[in-house]
Design an enzyme around this catalytic site. Structure first.
Site, PDB file in Angstrom:
ATOM      1  CB  SER A  64      -0.449   0.054   0.997  1.00  0.00           C
ATOM      2  OG  SER A  64      -2.053  -0.806   0.954  1.00  0.00           O
ATOM      3  CE  LYS A  67      -3.749   0.910  -1.002  1.00  0.00           C
ATOM      4  NZ  LYS A  67      -4.471   0.522   0.043  1.00  0.00           N
ATOM      5  CE1 TYR A 189      -4.834  -0.921  -4.828  1.00  0.00           C
ATOM      6  CE2 TYR A 189      -4.962  -3.545  -4.998  1.00  0.00           C
ATOM      7  CZ  TYR A 189      -4.938  -2.513  -3.626  1.00  0.00           C
ATOM      8  OH  TYR A 189      -4.856  -2.643  -2.570  1.00  0.00           O
ATOM      9  CE1 TYR A 240      -4.963   1.284   4.321  1.00  0.00           C
ATOM     10  CE2 TYR A 240      -3.227   0.106   5.874  1.00  0.00           C
ATOM     11  CZ  TYR A 240      -3.532   0.321   4.418  1.00  0.00           C
ATOM     12  OH  TYR A 240      -2.949  -0.051   3.438  1.00  0.00           O
ATOM     13  CB  VAL A 258      -0.401  -5.492   4.195  1.00  0.00           C
ATOM     14  CG1 VAL A 258      -1.307  -5.122   4.775  1.00  0.00           C
ATOM     15  CG2 VAL A 258      -0.079  -6.277   2.724  1.00  0.00           C
TER      16      VAL A 258
HETATM   17  N1  GLU Z   1      -1.793  -5.346  -2.264  1.00  0.00           N
HETATM   18  C1  GLU Z   1      -2.679  -5.226  -1.013  1.00  0.00           C
HETATM   19  C2  GLU Z   1      -4.273  -5.456  -0.739  1.00  0.00           C
HETATM   20  O1  GLU Z   1      -4.983  -4.950  -1.811  1.00  0.00           O
HETATM   21  C3  GLU Z   1      -2.447  -4.001  -0.055  1.00  0.00           C
HETATM   22  C4  GLU Z   1      -3.234  -3.985   1.170  1.00  0.00           C
HETATM   23  C5  GLU Z   1      -2.038  -3.520   2.303  1.00  0.00           C
HETATM   24  O2  GLU Z   1      -0.259  -3.332   1.831  1.00  0.00           O
HETATM   25  O3  GLU Z   1      -2.671  -2.337   3.440  1.00  0.00           O
HETATM   26  O4  GLU Z   1      -5.113  -6.072   0.055  1.00  0.00           O
END
Ligand code: GLU
Length: 304
Positions: A64, A67, A189, A240, A258
């Protein structure tokens, strides 16, 4: 003058003695094999110094964290228009939650949760000629490093088990908030999340957010206002449902993934990245959060 290397050494020593290192993410099968004893930390200052200890040159799955970089490219391409399709409010919910999206008529709360990142992916697919290649080149340009690449095994592994992301993309599509087809958006993605970078490469990639939009090689990529806004989004939405806690404990804009990485920065001063694959219950790196809290406490450097 602050002895940054000494501060990092003290933190490293402290962290390596902690037995409970959290739990490595396993819902993406390819990530489950990472050794949770890895720990790296790297600091890059805007006046050209860098410090690191542990596995700070080892590449890991940035997940993430990507992003923020896709948001940055979309912002530089279409500016405020992104706000017609995504909000900038913290979600207070896990990264893959869908209920809010349904309640709020297909407008994701922010670009750093999965639904928001899928809309950003859709924007990039519409705007770029060769989306996956052009996005990779953007990261390589930000870091002046052509060794950075996608990990196709990780991207495929996530495609095979990413049911919630499929659900999120279909829900967005049903609200007419995706221009491109679901498969294409998810393919982009999953690739962006599979990018592999080290702590030292990430402190370069995030240089522009600390440096008013000018990247590591001094090229202006974002306006001052766009850089400010991306930092605000990181501070309020980067972790989050733990964004408040990160601001409270660490006091810096940042973003986790993650794969166990966290990048944080102090505008006009430095960028710092930690990597420790074990996660806490909210999906953020357990020891990374602890190390960054220690760093801002010991140095008294934070935005507050
Ligand atoms: N590719 C992971 C997902 O979409 C990213 C989540 C993350 O790093 O928080 O679940």
């Amino acid at each position: 003058m602050l002895d940054y290397q000494r501060v990092l050494e003290v933190i490293y020593h402290d962290v390596t003695n902690i037995k409970d290192k959290g739990t490595v993410a396993s819902y993406i099968p390819e990530l489950a094999n990472i050794d949770s004893s890895n720990f790296g930390i790297h600091l890059r200052t805007l006046d050209g110094r860098e410090y690191g200890i542990g596995s700070f040159n080892t590449k890991f799955s940035i997940q993430s964290i990507s992003k923020v970089l896709s948001l940055s490219l979309a912002f530089s391409l279409i500016g405020e228009k992104i706000l017609e399709r995504i909000d900038v409010e913290p979600s207070g919910n896990p990264f893959n939650q869908l209920a809010l999206l349904e309640r709020e008529n297909g407008i994701p709360r922010n670009p750093l949760i999965n639904t928001g990142a899928l809309v950003i992916a859709d924007i990039l697919i519409s705007e770029l000629k060769n989306p996956k290649e052009d996005f990779l080149n953007y990261i390589r340009e930000l870091t002046n490093d052509d060794s950075i690449n996608y990990n196709l095994k990780v991207a495929n592994s996530e495609r095979e088990t990413g049911y919630k992301n499929f659900a999120a993309a279909y829900l967005l599509k049903s609200f007419n908030n995706l221009e491109n087809d679901v498969e294409t958006v998810l393919d982009f993605y999953f690739h962006q999340c599979s990018l592999e970078m080290s702590c030292a490469q990430l402190t370069k990639a995030f240089y522009l957010f600390s440096n008013k939009g000018k990247c590591y090689l001094n090229k202006k990529q974002l306006t001052n206002s766009q850089a400010k806004r991306i930092n605000a989004i990181m501070l309020t939405c980067g972790f989050y449902d733990e964004a408040g806690d990160f601001a409270f404990e660490v006091g810096l804009p940042g973003k986790s993934g993650v794969g166990g990485g966290i990048v944080a920065l102090l505008p006009n001063k430095f960028i710092i990245t930690t990597w420790s694959p074990g996660l806490n219950k909210k999906g953020n790196s357990k020891l990374g959060m602890y190390a960054l809290e220690q760093f801002t406490t010991k140095t008294k450097l934070s935005i507050f």
